[in-house]
Design a protein around this motif. Structure first.
Motif, PDB file in Angstrom:
ATOM      1  N   SER A  75       0.831  -1.207   0.000  1.00 49.40           N
ATOM      2  CA  SER A  75       0.000   0.000   0.000  1.00 49.40           C
ATOM      3  C   SER A  75       0.865   1.257   0.000  1.00 49.40           C
ATOM      4  O   SER A  75       0.532   2.257  -0.648  1.00 49.40           O
ATOM      5  CB  SER A  75      -0.924  -0.003   1.221  1.00 49.40           C
ATOM      6  N   SER A  76       1.979   1.210   0.720  1.00 47.39           N
ATOM      7  CA  SER A  76       2.883   2.359   0.764  1.00 47.39           C
ATOM      8  C   SER A  76       3.533   2.591  -0.596  1.00 47.39           C
ATOM      9  O   SER A  76       3.675   3.738  -1.045  1.00 47.39           O
ATOM     10  CB  SER A  76       3.954   2.140   1.839  1.00 47.39           C
ATOM     11  N   CYS A  77       3.931   1.497  -1.264  1.00 45.93           N
ATOM     12  CA  CYS A  77       4.487   1.629  -2.616  1.00 45.93           C
ATOM     13  C   CYS A  77       3.450   2.221  -3.566  1.00 45.93           C
ATOM     14  O   CYS A  77       3.768   3.075  -4.409  1.00 45.93           O
ATOM     15  CB  CYS A  77       4.953   0.271  -3.126  1.00 45.93           C
ATOM     16  N   SER A  78       2.210   1.776  -3.442  1.00 49.96           N
ATOM     17  CA  SER A  78       1.140   2.286  -4.299  1.00 49.96           C
ATOM     18  C   SER A  78       0.930   3.776  -4.065  1.00 49.96           C
ATOM     19  O   SER A  78       0.745   4.552  -5.014  1.00 49.96           O
ATOM     20  CB  SER A  78      -0.152   1.510  -4.026  1.00 49.96           C
ATOM     21  N   TRP A  79       0.971   4.201  -2.804  1.00 51.74           N
ATOM     22  CA  TRP A  79       0.803   5.622  -2.483  1.00 51.74           C
ATOM     23  C   TRP A  79       1.916   6.451  -3.126  1.00 51.74           C
ATOM     24  O   TRP A  79       1.664   7.497  -3.726  1.00 51.74           O
ATOM     25  CB  TRP A  79       0.798   5.811  -0.970  1.00 51.74           C
ATOM     26  N   LEU A  80       3.157   5.986  -3.003  1.00 50.59           N
ATOM     27  CA  LEU A  80       4.283   6.704  -3.595  1.00 50.59           C
ATOM     28  C   LEU A  80       4.166   6.750  -5.119  1.00 50.59           C
ATOM     29  O   LEU A  80       4.450   7.778  -5.746  1.00 50.59           O
ATOM     30  CB  LEU A  80       5.597   6.036  -3.189  1.00 50.59           C
TER      31      LEU A  80
END
Length: 335
Positions: A75-80
């Motif tokens: 999810s953090s990678c997707s946000w970035l």
């Protein structure tokens, strides 16, 4: 979804912090992970890292998003991706996390981390390596998340290591040995899968290898070094009272991670690091031993260590027809 982790980690960590809502006005800011009056969190723009001198937590831009938002790795990678690299999804706005008081394991930067990180960053994962791991039930997302690599020709790669670091450093960090007949050689001769151990400040502090051809011994450890605990980086994401599972060995630990649990791996009962216990006291500890005598001894050893400081731990027994967690994962993957 696959992410270009190299591009994500090249993002300006200061810009990511600002996008998250962290007020970055000077080199150091108040840490959002613990209560403090004097700023102790700083950003190293050159290295793309953050580190808090008050609670000893840090990492790269992905870890920053994970820690600030409470999101998982993907999810953090997707946000970035959406915030900085032209993704199409709406950008989620995160509120400042509530402060919590926890014992954080004090991490000393491992003298060999730079060598291990160079190795992992220059190695890749081949199709045969991916197929090998998929046959054991692991998805590509987990392979990518845990930075697993393989070496199909270790001796060739070893020559690159020698040119970069020299024999003395490779001997000191356990990646080389002095052979009576052949002189300085790699500890790996056969094709191997590489599992990097990433600590709570996102540094690689160890690498365990697994022979792909199943020769014995199957698992190859660094020579002359103490075996640390696998996946300690998950402690960054956890909250007070969360369930933390402990397994013996990397495959079972990876299996639990893929199943969606916080889990750390111990490479044998004798390798359990008692100095970690204060940092684990805030969690509900559940051990999943293998279904054999060795597994029971593993659980009893850990229970004794935790009981000595007044901490009770639980045991989760596998169903009768499964000898370990990875076998359970593979069975469910086939169904």
């Amino acid at each position: 979804m696959k992410f270009d982790l190299n591009r994500l980690r090249e993002l300006s960590i200061t810009e990511v912090a600002i996008k998250l809502g962290i007020e970055v006005k000077r080199k150091k800011v108040l840490c959002f992970m613990h209560e403090e009056n004097t700023p102790s969190l700083e950003f190293d723009e050159k290295k793309g890292m953050f580190f808090c001198h008050g609670c000893n937590q840090g990492g790269d831009v992905i870890t920053l998003v994970e820690k600030y938002s409470g999101s998982n790795f993907l999810s953090s990678c997707s946000w970035l991706e959406n915030a900085f690299l032209g993704g199409t999804a709406n950008i989620q706005q995160f509120s400042s996390p509530s402060l919590k008081k926890r014992v954080i394991p004090k991490i000393e930067i491992h003298a060999n981390s730079e060598i291990y990180e160079w190795l992992i960053s220059h190695a890749t994962i081949s199709k045969s390596g991916i197929d090998y791991l998929k046959n054991r039930g692991f998805k590509e997302s987990i392979i990518e998340q845990m930075q697993i690599r393989d070496l199909q020709h270790p001796s060739i790669f070893f020559e690159d290591l020698r040119k970069k670091w020299g024999d003395d450093q490779l001997l000191n960090c356990g990646l080389a040995k002095n052979h009576d007949k052949y002189g300085i050689t790699s500890i790996w001769w056969d094709p191997v899968i590489l599992f990097p151990f990433i600590d709570p400040v996102s540094r690689v502090n160890y690498i365990q290898a697994r022979r792909i051809n199943n020769k014995e011994p199957k698992y190859l450890n660094l020579i002359g070094l103490i075996k640390p605990t696998y996946n300690l980086s998950c402690l960054q994401q956890m909250k007070l009272g969360d369930h933390l599972f402990i397994c013996e060995g990397i495959p079972d630990t990876l299996s639990m991670i893929q199943l969606g649990y916080y889990c750390i791996g111990v490479l044998g009962a004798s390798s359990f690091d008692k100095s970690l216990i204060p940092a684990l006291m805030d969690f509900e500890i559940i051990v999943i031993p293998d279904r054999d005598d060795a597994g029971e001894r593993f659980f009893q050893k850990l229970r004794s260590e935790f009981n000595s400081v007044g901490k009770s731990i639980a045991k989760r027994q596998l169903p009768n027809n499964f000898k370990d967690v990875n076998e359970y994962l593979r069975s469910n993957s086939r169904n």
